[in-house]
Design a protein around this motif. Structure first.
Motif, PDB file in Angstrom:
ATOM      1  N   LEU A 147     -27.740 108.847 -37.996  1.00 55.59           N
ATOM      2  CA  LEU A 147     -28.643 107.696 -37.912  1.00 55.59           C
ATOM      3  C   LEU A 147     -29.985 108.092 -37.309  1.00 55.59           C
ATOM      4  N   LEU A 148     -29.952 108.925 -36.270  1.00 55.61           N
ATOM      5  CA  LEU A 148     -31.208 109.351 -35.645  1.00 55.61           C
ATOM      6  C   LEU A 148     -32.033 110.209 -36.594  1.00 55.61           C
ATOM      7  N   ARG A 149     -31.354 111.030 -37.393  1.00 51.20           N
ATOM      8  CA  ARG A 149     -32.088 111.855 -38.362  1.00 51.20           C
ATOM      9  C   ARG A 149     -32.733 110.983 -39.434  1.00 51.20           C
ATOM     10  N   VAL A 150     -31.998 109.991 -39.913  1.00 52.10           N
ATOM     11  CA  VAL A 150     -32.554 109.082 -40.926  1.00 52.10           C
ATOM     12  C   VAL A 150     -33.690 108.258 -40.322  1.00 52.10           C
ATOM     13  N   ARG A 151     -33.515 107.878 -39.068  1.00 51.36           N
ATOM     14  CA  ARG A 151     -34.522 107.067 -38.388  1.00 51.36           C
ATOM     15  C   ARG A 151     -35.841 107.829 -38.240  1.00 51.36           C
ATOM     16  N   GLY A 152     -35.760 109.148 -38.075  1.00 52.54           N
ATOM     17  CA  GLY A 152     -36.957 109.944 -37.895  1.00 52.54           C
ATOM     18  C   GLY A 152     -37.335 110.756 -39.119  1.00 52.54           C
ATOM     19  N   ARG A 153     -36.945 110.285 -40.296  1.00 56.93           N
ATOM     20  CA  ARG A 153     -37.157 111.068 -41.517  1.00 56.93           C
ATOM     21  C   ARG A 153     -38.639 111.234 -41.854  1.00 56.93           C
ATOM     22  N   ARG A 154     -39.497 110.379 -41.351  1.00 56.34           N
ATOM     23  CA  ARG A 154     -40.925 110.480 -41.658  1.00 56.34           C
ATOM     24  C   ARG A 154     -41.690 111.285 -40.608  1.00 56.34           C
ATOM     25  N   PRO A 162     -34.697 112.559 -30.816  1.00 61.89           N
ATOM     26  CA  PRO A 162     -34.130 112.125 -29.536  1.00 61.89           C
ATOM     27  C   PRO A 162     -32.652 112.508 -29.441  1.00 61.89           C
ATOM     28  N   SER A 163     -32.183 112.691 -28.214  1.00 60.95           N
ATOM     29  CA  SER A 163     -30.781 113.038 -28.011  1.00 60.95           C
ATOM     30  C   SER A 163     -29.893 111.836 -28.342  1.00 60.95           C
ATOM     31  N   PRO A 164     -28.767 112.068 -29.029  1.00 58.99           N
ATOM     32  CA  PRO A 164     -27.860 110.956 -29.338  1.00 58.99           C
ATOM     33  C   PRO A 164     -26.937 110.590 -28.176  1.00 58.99           C
ATOM     34  N   LEU A 165     -27.088 111.255 -27.020  1.00 53.06           N
ATOM     35  CA  LEU A 165     -26.178 111.015 -25.896  1.00 53.06           C
ATOM     36  C   LEU A 165     -26.069 109.548 -25.476  1.00 53.06           C
ATOM     37  N   PRO A 166     -27.154 108.739 -25.522  1.00 55.14           N
ATOM     38  CA  PRO A 166     -26.974 107.326 -25.144  1.00 55.14           C
ATOM     39  C   PRO A 166     -25.911 106.597 -25.955  1.00 55.14           C
ATOM     40  N   PHE A 167     -25.652 107.040 -27.194  1.00 55.93           N
ATOM     41  CA  PHE A 167     -24.635 106.370 -27.998  1.00 55.93           C
ATOM     42  C   PHE A 167     -23.215 106.656 -27.504  1.00 55.93           C
ATOM     43  N   LEU A 168     -23.072 107.646 -26.611  1.00 57.32           N
ATOM     44  CA  LEU A 168     -21.746 107.878 -26.037  1.00 57.32           C
ATOM     45  C   LEU A 168     -21.309 106.695 -25.180  1.00 57.32           C
ATOM     46  N   ALA A 213     -28.591 101.629 -26.488  1.00 58.41           N
ATOM     47  CA  ALA A 213     -28.651 102.995 -27.016  1.00 58.41           C
ATOM     48  C   ALA A 213     -29.706 103.100 -28.110  1.00 58.41           C
ATOM     49  N   TRP A 214     -29.811 102.070 -28.949  1.00 60.43           N
ATOM     50  CA  TRP A 214     -30.825 102.075 -30.013  1.00 60.43           C
ATOM     51  C   TRP A 214     -32.223 102.107 -29.414  1.00 60.43           C
ATOM     52  N   GLN A 215     -32.417 101.333 -28.355  1.00 58.53           N
ATOM     53  CA  GLN A 215     -33.731 101.306 -27.711  1.00 58.53           C
ATOM     54  C   GLN A 215     -34.004 102.617 -26.978  1.00 58.53           C
ATOM     55  N   ALA A 216     -32.958 103.182 -26.344  1.00 57.60           N
ATOM     56  CA  ALA A 216     -33.141 104.411 -25.570  1.00 57.60           C
ATOM     57  C   ALA A 216     -33.438 105.611 -26.458  1.00 57.60           C
ATOM     58  N   THR A 217     -33.011 105.554 -27.716  1.00 62.31           N
ATOM     59  CA  THR A 217     -33.221 106.698 -28.615  1.00 62.31           C
ATOM     60  C   THR A 217     -34.374 106.483 -29.585  1.00 62.31           C
ATOM     61  N   ARG A 218     -35.151 105.474 -29.363  1.00 62.37           N
ATOM     62  CA  ARG A 218     -36.303 105.268 -30.251  1.00 62.37           C
ATOM     63  C   ARG A 218     -37.325 106.378 -30.018  1.00 62.37           C
ATOM     64  N   VAL A 219     -38.050 106.700 -31.040  1.00 68.60           N
ATOM     65  CA  VAL A 219     -39.079 107.734 -30.952  1.00 68.60           C
ATOM     66  C   VAL A 219     -40.324 107.123 -30.319  1.00 68.60           C
ATOM     67  N   ARG A 220     -40.614 107.548 -29.109  1.00 64.37           N
ATOM     68  CA  ARG A 220     -41.803 107.069 -28.423  1.00 64.37           C
ATOM     69  C   ARG A 220     -42.993 107.944 -28.811  1.00 64.37           C
ATOM     70  N   MET A 221     -43.964 107.338 -29.452  1.00 63.50           N
ATOM     71  CA  MET A 221     -45.123 108.097 -29.924  1.00 63.50           C
ATOM     72  C   MET A 221     -46.131 108.280 -28.796  1.00 63.50           C
ATOM     73  N   PRO A 222     -46.685 109.480 -28.663  1.00 61.00           N
ATOM     74  CA  PRO A 222     -47.732 109.680 -27.654  1.00 61.00           C
ATOM     75  C   PRO A 222     -48.916 108.762 -27.918  1.00 61.00           C
ATOM     76  N   GLU A 223     -49.482 108.270 -26.838  1.00 64.64           N
ATOM     77  CA  GLU A 223     -50.637 107.390 -26.978  1.00 64.64           C
ATOM     78  C   GLU A 223     -51.818 108.173 -27.540  1.00 64.64           C
ATOM     79  N   GLU A 224     -52.520 107.572 -28.493  1.00 67.28           N
ATOM     80  CA  GLU A 224     -53.659 108.236 -29.125  1.00 67.28           C
ATOM     81  C   GLU A 224     -54.996 107.714 -28.606  1.00 67.28           C
TER      82      GLU A 224
END
Length: 342
Positions: A147-154, A162-168, A213-224
């Protein structure tokens, strides 16, 4: 691609095992109940569903090993030549012991001796249901990684996800309430008020943890946006130690010794400790540094820093250097450096 295929294959295999185990639950439960309901055979009765007892004499034992179990051999091969038992049983019985065998449906279920009684293990419907549910939960781990790989496919191909550990957390908590429920109600998971209440409470907790876990593993983008000091942040005279590290060997980070950056009135510095005090601290030459970009870890950087950290690429008088820290900490460090950067 190969990694995704492997995770998908493992997930599918575990779900297949869960389905097979679930398919056996009703039949195993029926057999378990029949065994518990079996009674000694009446005098002269013949049949497999009642309990028959036969005398026997042990000729010799073969313990083998604790993992492989052992065997009992009976004198004259009566009522059978040998029987696989546990290692402890093979150790407890001795040659010449007179025992009583309890047979049910043509199988020896108990060997009773003067000093030891061995029971055949009876598979229960609850244990099969636990195996099925356990396989489903185990499939949740490769599913989370996929799921994390699909979520970050772009995202860039070499960017560290992100680490999948929160889903544990939701998987383990779900196991904590689902497995006992399956063991106690293998064929009627929704058949009582107690079971429904169990589902309701456990389901709410698991769903809440999945959301976390979904929120903890979201890709946080650096501020531009431009790095601007927060109001009052740079005037604070008290030193603050922030977990961060430069990834290159420099004069202010020799041999990668730094684990923290201290911010305060005396200027930012690299330290090998979280404080207090600036012992062994090396001042960062902020007048030489220029921020080029802020991004997520890529490639081999995933083995150097936590996956949730961000990396700032700096120019140190013509030499590229990198500093890594948690997103909020990195932003704070860059705000501290901003007033003197060019």
């Amino acid at each position: 691609m190969n990694s995704r295929f492997g995770q998908l294959s493992v997930c599918a295999l575990l779900l297949m095992c869960a389905g097979v185990a679930a398919w056996f639950v009703p039949a195993v439960t029926v057999g378990e109940r029949a065994w518990h309901a079996a009674r000694p055979c009446a005098s002269g009765a013949r049949g497999n569903d009642c309990l028959r007892t036969l005398p026997a004499v042990i000729e010799r034992t073969d313990p083998h090993s604790p993992k492989q179990g052992g065997r009992l051999y009976f004198a004259d091969g009566r009522p059978l030549s040998r029987l696989w038992v546990s290692y402890d049983a093979a150790e407890a019985f001795e040659a010449g012991d007179r025992v009583e065998l309890t047979l049910w449906r043509g199988q020896v279920m108990k060997v009773s001796g003067k000093h030891y009684v061995w029971h055949e293990h009876v598979t229960t419907g609850g244990s099969m249901a636990v195996v099925s549910a356990g396989c489903v939960l185990a499939a949740g781990w490769p599913a989370a990684r996929l799921l994390l790989r699909v979520r970050g496919r772009r995202r860039p191909a070499d960017e560290v996800p992100p680490s999948p550990l929160p889903f544990l957390a939701p998987l383990l908590v779900t196991a904590g309430w689902l497995l006992p429920l399956c063991y106690r109600h293998p064929t009627s998971l929704f058949g009582s008020t107690e079971a429904i209440a169990w589902w309701a409470v456990g389901g709410v907790i698991s769903l809440a943890l999945c959301g976390w876990a979904w929120q903890a593993t979201r890709v946080r983008m650096p501020e531009e946006r431009a790095v601007v000091p927060a109001a009052g942040e740079l005037t604070d005279s008290e030193d603050v130690f922030v977990p961060a590290r430069f990834l290159e060997h420099t004069d202010y980070n020799p041999h990668h010794f730094g684990t923290h950056i201290v911010l305060g009135a005396d200027g930012p510095a690299v330290t090998p400790h979280p404080g207090p005090g600036r012992f062994a601290a090396k001042a960062i030459p902020v007048e030489r540094l220029t921020v080029r970009s802020v991004r997520r870890p890529r490639g081999e950087e995933g083995a150097l820093v936590p996956h949730s950290w961000h990396i700032a690429e700096l120019d140190d008088a013509g030499r590229p250097v990198r500093i890594a820290a948690a997103p909020d900490d990195l932003a704070r460090i860059l705000r501290a450096l901003a007033p003197v950067m060019t």
